[in-house]
Design an enzyme around this catalytic site. Structure first.
Site, PDB file in Angstrom:
ATOM      1  CD  GLU A 177      -7.705   0.550 -10.078  1.00 44.83           C
ATOM      2  OE1 GLU A 177      -6.717   1.395 -10.247  1.00 44.83           O
ATOM      3  OE2 GLU A 177      -7.127  -0.460  -8.879  1.00 44.83           O
ATOM      4  CD  GLU A 218      -3.509  -6.022 -11.414  1.00 46.27           C
ATOM      5  OE1 GLU A 218      -2.667  -6.471 -11.411  1.00 46.27           O
ATOM      6  OE2 GLU A 218      -4.135  -5.507 -12.279  1.00 46.27           O
ATOM      7  CG  ASN A 244      -0.562   0.145 -12.170  1.00 44.51           C
ATOM      8  OD1 ASN A 244      -0.297   1.361 -12.342  1.00 44.51           O
ATOM      9  ND2 ASN A 244      -1.763  -0.487 -12.141  1.00 44.51           N
ATOM     10  CE  LYS A 256      -3.413   0.201  -9.040  1.00 43.86           C
ATOM     11  NZ  LYS A 256      -4.790  -0.836  -8.258  1.00 43.86           N
ATOM     12  CG  HIS A 291      -5.792  -1.645 -13.974  1.00 41.01           C
ATOM     13  ND1 HIS A 291      -6.393  -1.289 -13.432  1.00 41.01           N
ATOM     14  CD2 HIS A 291      -4.798  -2.820 -13.090  1.00 41.01           C
ATOM     15  CE1 HIS A 291      -6.702  -2.142 -12.126  1.00 41.01           C
ATOM     16  NE2 HIS A 291      -5.279  -2.636 -12.027  1.00 41.01           N
ATOM     17  N   GLY A 340      -6.082  -4.051  -4.176  1.00 37.52           N
ATOM     18  CA  GLY A 340      -5.976  -2.988  -3.437  1.00 37.52           C
ATOM     19  C   GLY A 340      -7.040  -3.190  -1.883  1.00 37.52           C
ATOM     20  CB  SER A 365      -3.384  -7.425  -1.384  1.00 39.48           C
ATOM     21  OG  SER A 365      -4.419  -7.096  -2.279  1.00 39.48           O
TER      22      SER A 365
HETATM   23  P1  PGA Z   1      -1.950  -3.566  -5.700  1.00 42.26           P
HETATM   24  O1  PGA Z   1      -2.852  -2.806  -6.927  1.00 42.26           O
HETATM   25  O2  PGA Z   1      -1.327  -4.581  -6.144  1.00 42.26           O
HETATM   26  O3  PGA Z   1      -2.826  -1.799  -4.857  1.00 42.26           O
HETATM   27  O4  PGA Z   1      -3.511  -4.035  -5.344  1.00 42.26           O
HETATM   28  C1  PGA Z   1      -2.755  -4.445  -8.847  1.00 42.26           C
HETATM   29  C2  PGA Z   1      -2.712  -3.354  -9.646  1.00 42.26           C
HETATM   30  O5  PGA Z   1      -3.853  -3.268 -10.177  1.00 42.26           O
HETATM   31  O6  PGA Z   1      -2.346  -3.080 -10.401  1.00 42.26           O
END
Ligand code: PGA
Length: 248
Positions: free
Chosen positions: A95, A163, A9, A11, A93, A169, A209
């Site tokens: 976010e 997640e 992903n 982003k 997601h 992150g 992460s």
């Molecule tokens: P990350 O993000 O691997 O940077 O923690 C994962 C995600 O949000 O899909």
């Protein structure tokens, strides 16, 4: 047997110059055992699909609108993404749930729209740090799963990504035991709702992460069928190691 899946992903990262990373990645994995999906920003879906026309990488998008077309300034429909070369789309997601107030019902409608356009949906669910501390994780996950996944789910059209929001992150990850507990719970809920055939064929990804250092142990947890990887999917060198771990 569920084929392992490494989904990246990107982003809101990546200009056309980043397509060279995709070429490097594809060259490193000409015939991966695991399926490899990259979800770039919408602006790169078309060009990345072209780069990947003759290699083993499949393209996904990061969101779609729940309607097919209409007066939705700034939004993109599932059909448009399919037309641009996407085969997957991430929906729900955290976010987007947090920033745009996307509800489980919206996520379910987005997944339905994705299926109508012939896309596979990667439906994201996960608890916040406070919910984890309050020991509400399985309640939250169960509720999101029930309300975000449409009835017409199959092992082909649906992937679930677990997640934990607090792990995204941050460099933090749940213990392997906690990941296993949630994935077993999701599997049991899917079997109960859709029957053993469908319930056992839907792939369950861990996200938050995941990196080259922890991928191997996370992937060994039962009912973890792959990863949804953010930061560590941006560089071919890192994502390549995660793909290698999934190849086993
Ligand atoms: P990350 O993000 O691997 O940077 O923690 C994962 C995600 O949000 O899909």
């Amino acid at each position: 047997m569920r084929r392992k899946l490494a989904a990246g992903n990107w982003k809101m990262n990546g200009l056309r110059s980043a397509l060279s990373e995709v070429e490097i990645l594809a060259a490193a994995h000409p015939a991966p055992k695991a399926e490899v999906v990259l979800c770039p920003p919408a602006t790169l879906v078309r060009s990345m699909a072209r780069v990947c026309a003759d290699n083993c990488i499949t393209i996904g998008a990061q969101d779609c609108h729940q309607n097919q077309s209409g007066a939705h300034t700034g939004d993109i429909s599932a059909e448009m993404l399919a037309d641009a070369g996407a085969e997957y789309v991430i929906v729900g997601h955290s976010e987007r749930r947090e920033t745009y107030g996307e509800t489980d019902e919206m996520v379910r409608r987005k997944a339905t729209a994705a299926w109508a356009a012939g896309l596979r949906a990667i439906v994201c669910i996960g608890e916040s740090g406070e919910e984890r501390h309050a020991a509400n994780t399985l309640d939250i996950i169960g509720g999101q799963l029930a309300a975000s996944v449409p009835d017409a789910a199959t092992g082909e059209n649906l992937v679930i990504a677990y997640e934990p929001i607090w792990a995204i992150g941050t460099g933090l990850t749940p213990t392997l035991g906690d990941i296993g507990e949630v994935h077993d719970f999701i599997r049991a809920r899917l079997e109960r709702r859709f029957g053993n055939g469908v319930g056992r064929s839907v792939r369950l990804l861990y996200g938050g992460s995941m990196n080259p250092g922890n991928a191997t142990e996370i992937i060994r947890v039962p009912n973890v069928d792959g990863g949804l990887v953010g930061g560590a999917s941006l560089k071919a060198a890192d994502f390549s190691k995660i793909i290698a771990a999934l190849n086993g």
